[in-house]
Design a protein around this motif. Structure first.
Motif, PDB file in Angstrom:
ATOM      1  N   LYS A 151       0.849  -1.186   0.000  1.00 53.42           N
ATOM      2  CA  LYS A 151       0.000   0.000   0.000  1.00 53.42           C
ATOM      3  C   LYS A 151       0.889   1.243   0.000  1.00 53.42           C
ATOM      4  CE  LYS A 151      -3.929  -2.177   2.338  1.00 53.42           C
ATOM      5  NZ  LYS A 151      -4.880  -2.098   3.478  1.00 53.42           N
ATOM      6  N   LYS A 153       2.577   4.868  -0.754  1.00 53.45           N
ATOM      7  CA  LYS A 153       2.076   6.216  -1.001  1.00 53.45           C
ATOM      8  C   LYS A 153       2.820   6.893  -2.147  1.00 53.45           C
ATOM      9  CE  LYS A 153      -0.882   5.931   2.292  1.00 53.45           C
ATOM     10  NZ  LYS A 153      -2.310   5.680   1.929  1.00 53.45           N
ATOM     11  N   ARG A 154       4.084   6.527  -2.345  1.00 54.41           N
ATOM     12  CA  ARG A 154       4.891   7.140  -3.404  1.00 54.41           C
ATOM     13  C   ARG A 154       5.471   6.038  -4.286  1.00 54.41           C
ATOM     14  NH1 ARG A 154       5.779   9.435   1.275  1.00 54.41           N
ATOM     15  NH2 ARG A 154       7.629   8.183   1.670  1.00 54.41           N
ATOM     16  N   ALA A 179      -2.143   5.057  -4.392  1.00 58.04           N
ATOM     17  CA  ALA A 179      -0.992   5.887  -4.028  1.00 58.04           C
ATOM     18  C   ALA A 179      -1.324   7.370  -4.077  1.00 58.04           C
ATOM     19  CB  ALA A 179       0.186   5.586  -4.948  1.00 58.04           C
ATOM     20  N   GLU A 180      -0.595   8.157  -3.299  1.00 58.89           N
ATOM     21  CA  GLU A 180      -0.789   9.612  -3.287  1.00 58.89           C
ATOM     22  C   GLU A 180       0.055  10.305  -4.356  1.00 58.89           C
ATOM     23  OE1 GLU A 180       0.256  10.790   0.630  1.00 58.89           O
ATOM     24  OE2 GLU A 180      -1.495   9.847   1.583  1.00 58.89           O
ATOM     25  N   ASP A 181       1.188   9.714  -4.698  1.00 66.72           N
ATOM     26  CA  ASP A 181       2.123  10.350  -5.645  1.00 66.72           C
ATOM     27  C   ASP A 181       2.720   9.278  -6.538  1.00 66.72           C
ATOM     28  OD1 ASP A 181       3.902  11.978  -6.969  1.00 66.72           O
ATOM     29  OD2 ASP A 181       5.352  12.052  -5.331  1.00 66.72           O
TER      30      ASP A 181
END
Length: 277
Positions: A151, A153-154, A179-181
């Motif tokens: 999981k 994020k980047r 992902a955030e980015d």
């Protein structure tokens, strides 16, 4: 895609570090944990004396005893947690080791190559070749000192417009969506219909955006670096938690003889890498 079954491979000479690491990934995504304990049989001696042949047979018997003992120990370890899990074993001829691993990997969504096996030689190569060439499923490479997660994020996507990169993106799509980015990274992209299109990265970005992926296109110059070094540096600069890339765009023989991005990443990486082909 979602990962419902995750496989890792171990042998009689290894500890439990890779197993515990993979168990943690299974817990993270509520996946079934599958373990393959394998040993590779040395080829029989040719034209040797009888006593050498007997020694070879005795060595095989000892190898099988070690596999049985390791399998029993893994079973005890798995019984001590709440994960859904299974363990199988195989004693394969050396030349068939990758195929044996690949057969088992076909029944998993993802194979994890942990730092213990990655630090070795023979089993490392068999796991890589079995997962990538004999299973049709992706491989997660986890180098020593990294912190793997399913999981992230980047995420850095190494995009070269080849079919292998497209397959890796598809196999990691659920993680990319979450992902955030996401950085879609192209190193010295070439314009043209047979390469990256008129606007390098635009088609891949549009495809991912339709799935809800939040991404940025990063076009990097090599600047006298290898492609692998450019990707590694950018991963460090952007605090990447996971790299996604296609594997073996060239033949395995060419990669071994002349090097390549896949070989370089397999030999040296600081972040986990999801590979597919």
């Amino acid at each position: 895609m979602s990962y419902k079954t995750i496989l890792t491979v171990t042998g009689s000479g290894f500890g439990d570090g890779d197993l515990k690491l993979t168990a943690g990934l299974c817990e993270e995504v509520k996946a079934h944990f599958s373990v393959l304990v394998i040993a590779l049989a040395a080829p029989p001696p040719i034209g040797s004396a009888r006593n050498l042949s007997l020694a070879w047979l005795e060595e095989q018997e000892e190898d099988m005893r070690r596999v049985d003992a390791r399998t029993a120990a893994v079973s005890v370890l798995l019984a001590g947690n709440t994960l859904s899990a299974d363990v199988t074993s195989d004693y394969a001829e050396f030349g068939q080791g990758d195929e044996a691993i690949g057969r088992r990997a076909r029944y998993a969504d993802l194979t994890v190559l942990g730092p213990e096996v990655l630090a070795g030689a023979t089993l490392k190569e068999k796991v890589i070749e079995g997962a990538l060439f004999s299973s049709g499923k992706p491989l997660l490479l986890v180098p020593e000192g990294s912190s793997p997660t399913l999981k992230p994020k980047r995420v850095l996507v190494a995009w070269d417009s080849r079919i292998e990169a497209s397959r890796a993106v598809r196999e990691s799509l659920e993680m990319l969506i979450g992902a955030e980015d996401v950085r879609l990274v192209l190193v010295d992209p070439v314009q043209g219909e047979e390469y990256h299109g008129e606007e390098p990265g635009a088609d891949a970005a549009a495809y991912l955006a339709r799935h809800g992926v939040k991404l940025t296109i990063d076009r990097l110059p090599r600047m006298n670096r290898s492609v692998a070094d450019a990707l590694r540096q950018h991963a460090q600069d952007t605090a990447t938690e996971l790299m996604v890339m296609g594997a073996y765009g060239h033949s395995r023989l060419r990669e071994r003889l002349f090097g390549g991005v896949t070989k370089s990443m397999l030999d040296k990486s600081s972040v986990p890498i999801l590979m597919a082909r």
